[in-house]
Design an enzyme around this catalytic site. Sequence first.
Site, PDB file in Angstrom:
ATOM      1  N   CYS A 135      -4.003   6.315  -0.415  1.00  0.00           N
ATOM      2  CA  CYS A 135      -4.163   6.251   1.043  1.00  0.00           C
ATOM      3  C   CYS A 135      -2.823   6.519   1.727  1.00  0.00           C
ATOM      4  O   CYS A 135      -1.939   5.659   1.742  1.00  0.00           O
ATOM      5  CB  CYS A 135      -4.707   4.872   1.431  1.00  0.00           C
ATOM      6  SG  CYS A 135      -4.794   4.635   3.215  1.00  0.00           S
ATOM      7  N   CYS A 138      -2.108   4.270   4.757  1.00  0.00           N
ATOM      8  CA  CYS A 138      -1.703   2.895   4.400  1.00  0.00           C
ATOM      9  C   CYS A 138      -0.261   2.861   3.877  1.00  0.00           C
ATOM     10  O   CYS A 138       0.489   1.962   4.215  1.00  0.00           O
ATOM     11  CB  CYS A 138      -2.601   2.316   3.308  1.00  0.00           C
ATOM     12  SG  CYS A 138      -4.329   2.709   3.479  1.00  0.00           S
ATOM     13  N   ASP A 139       0.116   3.823   3.043  1.00  0.00           N
ATOM     14  CA  ASP A 139       1.373   3.704   2.293  1.00  0.00           C
ATOM     15  C   ASP A 139       2.434   4.751   2.644  1.00  0.00           C
ATOM     16  O   ASP A 139       3.578   4.648   2.185  1.00  0.00           O
ATOM     17  CB  ASP A 139       1.089   3.808   0.779  1.00  0.00           C
ATOM     18  CG  ASP A 139       0.122   2.714   0.330  1.00  0.00           C
ATOM     19  OD1 ASP A 139       0.217   1.604   0.872  1.00  0.00           O
ATOM     20  OD2 ASP A 139      -0.713   2.975  -0.548  1.00  0.00           O
TER      21      ASP A 139
END
Length: 316
Positions: A135, A138-139
Site C-alpha cells: 500500500c 499507507c507506507d
Amino acid sequence: MSDTIYDVIIIGGGPGGLTAGIYAKRAAMNAVLIEKGVPGGQIINSDEVENYPGFEHISGAELGMKFSQHADTYGLEVEGREVAAIVPGAELHTVQLDNGTILKSHAVILGTGGNPRKLGIPGESEFYGKGVSYCAVCDGFFFRGKTVVVVGGGDSAAEEALYLAKIAEKVYIAHRRDALRAGMLLQQRVFDECKIEMLWNTVLTRIKANDEGVYAVDLKDTQTNDQRELPINGVFIFIGFVPNNAIVPAGIKMSVEGNVITDEKCETAIPGIYAIGDIREKYARQIITAAADGCTAALAAAHYVEAKKAKDACTL
Ligand code: NAP
C-alpha cells in the site's frame, strides 16, 4: 442467537456492500451489513480516484466515506464483526459471527473482496513492514527521497508508482514481461514520469534487509535468466488480488482463481445467496462495477425475498 430474521445480510462494507445496503433500505428491506474493518473497503487506501462518474478527482478515503454516509442516511444497520461461517438453509440462511452470534436471513449478499497477492519470494513476509509494502498510500511517506521498486504491470502498479514518484527520488517498476497491462492513459503517465524507470522482463527473486530495513533486491531477467542485485530501500508489490472466499459455503460454484460464479442477477448456485464486487467472477473489477453489482444483487434479493414471503404466506 438474535431473534431478528433479516430480509438480507450483507457481508462486506466496500462500495458493493454499501451500495447493496442503500438499495436494500430503499426497497424497505430489513438489512444488516457486517464489516470487520472500516466501511469503505479497499478504496480507502487509494490516493486518487478519477474514474468514478460525477467525481473528476476524489480520494478513495473520501469516496468510501461518502458511500458510508449515504447508506447511513437510510438507517442501514452496520455490525463491526467478522463473519465466521455462512450456513445455507432451505428456509433461512444462517450467518455466524466471530463472537458466536447467529444471524438468520432470507437472503445473503457476499462482498468480501480480496487481499493483495503475494510474490512468495524469500524476504517478502520476513520484511513486511520493514520495507516491503502492499500500500503506497499507507507506507509511501517513509520513502521520501529514497529509491523504491514497484512490482507488477496492472492499473494498481501504475497508479501506485505514480503516487510514489511524488515522494521517492527514484521508482523502478519491475514487470515480468515487456508490456504493461494497465490502461493506456495510466501507461502514458508512467512513461512520461521522469522519476520512473521500467525494468522490463524482470522478476524479483529475493528481498534483502539488514537492521536498517530493506537495502536491495535480487532480480532475474525472464528472457536471459541473468541475475543481478539492485540497491533499493523499499518494495511495493501490486500483482493482483486473491479473493477472500474462505467463508463461501460449499455448493457455490467458483472459478479456478477462486472467484464466485453468479448469474446476471449476481445470484450464486444457491438461491438467495448473491456475490458482488471483487469476489465475483467478472470482466472488470472497478469501483463502479462493484457498486453496480451491489445494486443488482439488492434489487434481485428484494424480489426474491418478496416472492419467498408471498409463497410462505400461502403455505401457512
Ligand atoms: P491485475 O490487473 O491483475 O494486474 C496484476 C499485474 O501483476 C499484471 O501485470 C501481472 O502480470 C502481474 N503479476 C501477477 N502475478 C505476478 C507474479 N507472480 N509475479 C510478477 N508479476 C505478477 O491487478 P491490479 O493492477 O491490482 O488490478 C486489479 C483490478 O482492479 C483490475 O481490473 C484493474 O483494472 C482494477 N483497478 C483499476 C484501477 C483504476 O481504474 N483506477 C486502479 C487499480 C485497479 P501480467 O500482466 O504478465 O499478467
